[in-house]
Enzyme design. Structure first.
Site, PDB file in Angstrom:
ATOM      1  N   ASP A 446       9.117   5.209  -1.899  1.00  0.00           N
ATOM      2  CA  ASP A 446       8.604   6.377  -2.352  1.00  0.00           C
ATOM      3  C   ASP A 446       9.154   7.734  -2.119  1.00  0.00           C
ATOM      4  O   ASP A 446       8.978   8.830  -2.952  1.00  0.00           O
ATOM      5  CB  ASP A 446       6.843   6.397  -2.104  1.00  0.00           C
ATOM      6  CG  ASP A 446       6.810   6.434  -0.376  1.00  0.00           C
ATOM      7  OD1 ASP A 446       7.837   6.294   0.388  1.00  0.00           O
ATOM      8  OD2 ASP A 446       5.898   6.271  -0.026  1.00  0.00           O
TER       9      ASP A 446
HETATM   10  C1  LAN Z   1       6.338   6.218   8.341  1.00  0.00           C
HETATM   11  C2  LAN Z   1       6.438   7.539   7.818  1.00  0.00           C
HETATM   12  C3  LAN Z   1       6.618   7.973   6.455  1.00  0.00           C
HETATM   13  C4  LAN Z   1       5.746   6.767   5.625  1.00  0.00           C
HETATM   14  C5  LAN Z   1       5.619   7.260   4.085  1.00  0.00           C
HETATM   15  C6  LAN Z   1       7.050   7.470   3.441  1.00  0.00           C
HETATM   16  C7  LAN Z   1       4.746   8.354   3.921  1.00  0.00           C
HETATM   17  C8  LAN Z   1       5.158   6.031   3.184  1.00  0.00           C
HETATM   18  O1  LAN Z   1       4.927   6.192   2.048  1.00  0.00           O
HETATM   19  C9  LAN Z   1       5.967   4.512   3.445  1.00  0.00           C
HETATM   20  C10 LAN Z   1       6.349   4.409   5.061  1.00  0.00           C
HETATM   21  C11 LAN Z   1       6.696   5.605   5.819  1.00  0.00           C
HETATM   22  C12 LAN Z   1       8.298   5.547   5.553  1.00  0.00           C
HETATM   23  C13 LAN Z   1       6.496   5.068   7.328  1.00  0.00           C
HETATM   24  C14 LAN Z   1       6.535   3.815   8.064  1.00  0.00           C
HETATM   25  C15 LAN Z   1       6.127   3.670   9.418  1.00  0.00           C
HETATM   26  C16 LAN Z   1       6.607   4.718  10.292  1.00  0.00           C
HETATM   27  C17 LAN Z   1       8.057   4.923  10.359  1.00  0.00           C
HETATM   28  C18 LAN Z   1       5.729   5.966   9.810  1.00  0.00           C
HETATM   29  C19 LAN Z   1       4.288   6.002   9.582  1.00  0.00           C
HETATM   30  C20 LAN Z   1       6.103   7.146  10.680  1.00  0.00           C
HETATM   31  C21 LAN Z   1       6.273   6.397  12.276  1.00  0.00           C
HETATM   32  C22 LAN Z   1       6.185   4.733  11.798  1.00  0.00           C
HETATM   33  C23 LAN Z   1       6.845   4.042  12.774  1.00  0.00           C
HETATM   34  C24 LAN Z   1       6.464   2.570  12.464  1.00  0.00           C
HETATM   35  C25 LAN Z   1       6.395   4.377  14.198  1.00  0.00           C
HETATM   36  C26 LAN Z   1       6.770   3.267  15.047  1.00  0.00           C
HETATM   37  C27 LAN Z   1       5.752   2.280  15.378  1.00  0.00           C
HETATM   38  C28 LAN Z   1       6.131   0.898  15.043  1.00  0.00           C
HETATM   39  C29 LAN Z   1       4.800  -0.132  14.948  1.00  0.00           C
HETATM   40  C30 LAN Z   1       7.316   0.285  14.963  1.00  0.00           C
END
Ligand code: LAN
Length: 717
Positions: A446
């Protein structure tokens, strides 16, 4: 309960006028200037605003129309843009990130600068709950996981046992039965610090990486965020890597448990997870699997195999470091990599120094102190949305906004990923966009889609052609590769394994982390982007683009709930996903006027409108899996809801205007909106903030109204 500070005394603070936000190629980090340097570089509007310092706001001409409100909103938000064209923000919320960074620094003997130390403590004082503990995220009730990790962090940061924060946290931990019930990731961190024994953690053997790739549960098939965390954990677990016991850790051993450390039988606590923490009871299958693994690792596995596997894991760790310019994909694996490197390369190694240099880009400083961001920023994501929000009302055509939008386009130009990797576990990525910076190296479906839309909008309306047609087509090539067989799109990659793997999810506190899933938000973003793209490039891979859109739409429709709403996985919650889905349907010509399907979703949205005209969704919607109203309406939810209705072409103009008036009524004289409840989520249980949503989604909604309805109408009264 959450967020109510227990402290009577104001915690120590640094001199906020000395902080500056540096940004190079999108990577941003806060530095603390000396008194002298401070004089030579005045603080910018954005810096002051983040730090809660007076910005000398000017009152703008009061808006007579929704479009003028949008314009006022952007007049404020434009001033927050950084020189390299992107918007920065605090990206906090989760409580297991900052401790990782602090522990990694402690374990690798990296000095923690005084100003960081002071501000981290201040952040913890700001977010502590009334019972002395912290939750999985800032808004959550206290858990053993967060409270123990923050307690140990505070002690490392220099708080003694009588400091009000540590005193209260300790009694909180004690009332929760001590640290033994901490979930698996917590046990792992404690073991790294020599505060827990590795025998008390279920196996994460390195050998799993030696399985043939075709095996359906090979770790390369996990969701990338999960596999990159368990990769360094496998190294640490297998090699039982703990730092030598030092006086502080010796003291901590007697502070966090109810019983004397030497009397604890850790192996009996492998499955001990406090009730208040456990979001997901481990399955009996996982239990059985763990028993088999114990027999394997204790009695059967050959030493040579471990050596080979260690080599492979080391190689993979280093590869991730290089592919991400030592940023890693997120702070969890970055911190764990640092710990591994202490053992693999030594504390003075080049690799560890590289890591140290990039620590600052994860640490965000603001008025409440310093914490760790969920990623190294939200740069691309915020910039791509901001451009679309401005364009929704045609404001991108205004001369006064041109320079800032050109600059924003420039940021998307430099952050597009332009080459693929020689890495069998990584998919193609050329042409796509990441969530934050180019150096992060991972494209997201996205983020690519929203950026593609933003670039197409500007480059087709007289802005410089910074990104060639070929580069836009590369983006489409990568997106087409990412579609799942069910028509949906996941986040970073295609789904590589069955969701049955979720039975083996060992993390206790997160759901749906084992494999990639398809998400309606991601799918909608791609469908909308491809629909926009084909208007500009009707011949480019015509049939494939057509099919991809069709399958995407089919997936979106199938994913809808009976009541007409969609569950959102990346922000709170149903209003978010419903907005995206309705936007996607509109992009293929399906609206209220010609579709009963869309009518039903509009009805659902209208049914959730609150008395004051707004919408407000509580974060517990995500966990409870059903719509739960928050006590007050929220500008961000309201913006999503009215946007959904407007994209759908809902004829209930009154309801839409009531929503927009609510948004307008919350706008300050300066054009800004104030922070309300937390906006984002991941893995169903952990909330995370997207503070820029309160600017550009309202701007988008207010502006888009003028696109749908007569722009000249006076909406006052
Ligand atoms: C994010 C941040 C952005 C988010 C969006 C782009 C909003 C979404 O549409 C797709 C998934 C994504 C890229 C995403 C995936 C998981 C993340 C990276 C996070 C929520 C930010 C932090 C999180 C990450 C997994 C934190 C560490 C925790 C674990 C369970 C490994």
């Amino acid at each position: 309960m959450a967020g109510t500070s227990l402290l009577e005394d104001t915690p120590e603070s640094t001199d906020l006028t000395r902080w500056r936000l540096k940004s190079v190629g999108g990577e941003h980090w806060w530095t603390y200037l000396s008194q002298d340097d401070k004089q030579n570089s005045p603080q910018s509007f954005a810096e002051k605003s983040f730090l809660g310092l007076p910005v000398g706001n000017v009152a703008l001409t009061p808006a007579a129309t929704f479009l003028q409100s949008a314009q006022n909103g952007y007049q404020y938000f434009e001033r927050m843009q950084l020189d390299d064209g992107h918007w920065a923000c605090a990206y906090g919320g989760p409580s297991f990130l900052l401790p990782g960074i602090i522990f990694a620094m402690y374990i690798t003997e990296s000095p923690i600068p005084d100003e960081w130390r002071i501000e981290m403590i201040r952040y913890l004082a700001h977010t502590v709950n009334i019972d002395g503990g912290w939750g999985l995220h800032d808004a959550g009730d206290s858990t053993v996981f967060a409270t123990v990790l923050y307690y140990v962090s505070l002690r490392i940061l220099g708080c003694d046992i009588d400091h009000p924060l540590t005193r209260n946290a300790r009694s909180c931990i004690r009332s929760f039965g001590g640290a033994l019930g901490i979930p698996q990731w917590g046990k792992t961190w404690l073991a790294c610090l020599n505060l827990y024994d590795w025998s008390g953690i279920n196996p994460v053997p390195v050998e799993m990486w030696l399985l043939p790739d075709w095996i359906p549960f090979h770790p390369w098939r996990y969701w990338v965020q999960c596999r990159v965390v368990y990769l360094p954990i496998s190294y640490l677990w297998t090699n039982r890597q703990s730092i030598p016991l030092d006086p502080l850790m010796k003291a901590l051993r007697s502070e966090i448990y109810l019983e004397p450390y030497n009397t604890i039988i850790f192996s009996r606590n492998r499955d001990n997870v406090s009730r208040r923490d456990c979001k997901r009871r481990p399955s009996w299958l996982l239990w059985l699997f763990n028993q088999i693994l114990w027999v394997w690792v204790l009695y059967l596995r050959p030493h040579r195999l471990v050596q080979n596997a260690n080599r492979k894991v080391t190689e993979l760790i280093k590869r991730e470091d290089q592919n991400t310019d030592y940023n890693c994909i997120a702070p969890v694996n970055k911190a764990l990599h640092m710990v591994c490197l202490r053992y693999l390369e030594g504390i003075d190694s080049v690799e560890l120094n590289q890591h140290r240099q990039h620590l600052g880009s994860y640490l965000w400083m603001d008025k409440d102190g310093m914490t760790c961001s969920g990623t190294n920023g939200v740069q691309v994501w915020d910039t791509a949305f901001c451009i679309q929000a401005i364009a929704a009302g045609g404001l991108h055509q205004k001369v006064e906004f041109r320079a800032s939008l050109e600059n924003a386009l420039g940021y998307l130009d430099i952050s597009q990923i332009t080459e693929d990797l020689e890495d069998p576990y990584r998919q193609i990525r050329k042409g796509g966009w990441p969530f934050s910076t180019k150096s992060n190296g991972y494209i997201v479906s996205d983020c690519s889609a929203e950026s593609l839309k933003a670039v197409l909008i500007l480059q087709s309306s007289g802005f410089p052609q910074l990104i060639s047609d070929g580069r836009l087509q590369d983006c489409v090539d990568s997106l087409l590769e990412m579609q799942n067989p069910n028509g949906g799109f996941g986040t970073y990659e295609k789904t590589r394994a069955s969701s049955l793997l979720e039975f083996f999810n060992p993390a206790d506190v997160f759901e749906r982390i084992m494999v990639e899933y398809s998400y309606p938000e991601c799918t909608s973003a791609v469908v909308t982007a491809l629909s926009t793209f084909r208007k500009h490039f009707p011949q480019y891979r015509r049939q494939e683009v057509h099919n991809s859109i069709r399958h995407g739409v089919e997936y979106i429709k199938r994913d809808r709930r009976r009541d007409g709403s969609w569950y959102g996985s990346w922000a709170i919650c149903f209003t978010y996903a419903t907005f995206f889905s309705l936007q996607a349907l509109e992009s293929v010509g399906e609206t209220y006027q010609n579709s009963e399907f869309v009518q039903k979703s509009c009805k659902w949205l209208l049914g959730k409108q609150m008395e004051d005209g707004g919408w407000g969704e509580h974060f517990s919607s995500c966990e409870e899996n059903m719509y739960i109203n928050s006590s007050n309406s929220q500008v961000v939810n309201t913006a999503w809801a009215v946007l959904g209705l407007m994209y759908a072409g809902c004829p209930d103009r009154k309801a839409i205007e009531r929503g927009l008036k609510l948004i307008q009524s919350r706008q300050q004289k300066s054009g800004e909106w104030l922070q309300e409840d937390i906006e984002g989520v991941f893995n169903r249980t952990c909330m995370i903030g997207y503070p820029n949503y309160k600017y550009y989604f309202p701007i988008w909604a207010l502006g888009y109204y003028s696109n749908v309805y007569e722009p000249t109408i006076n909406h006052e009264g």
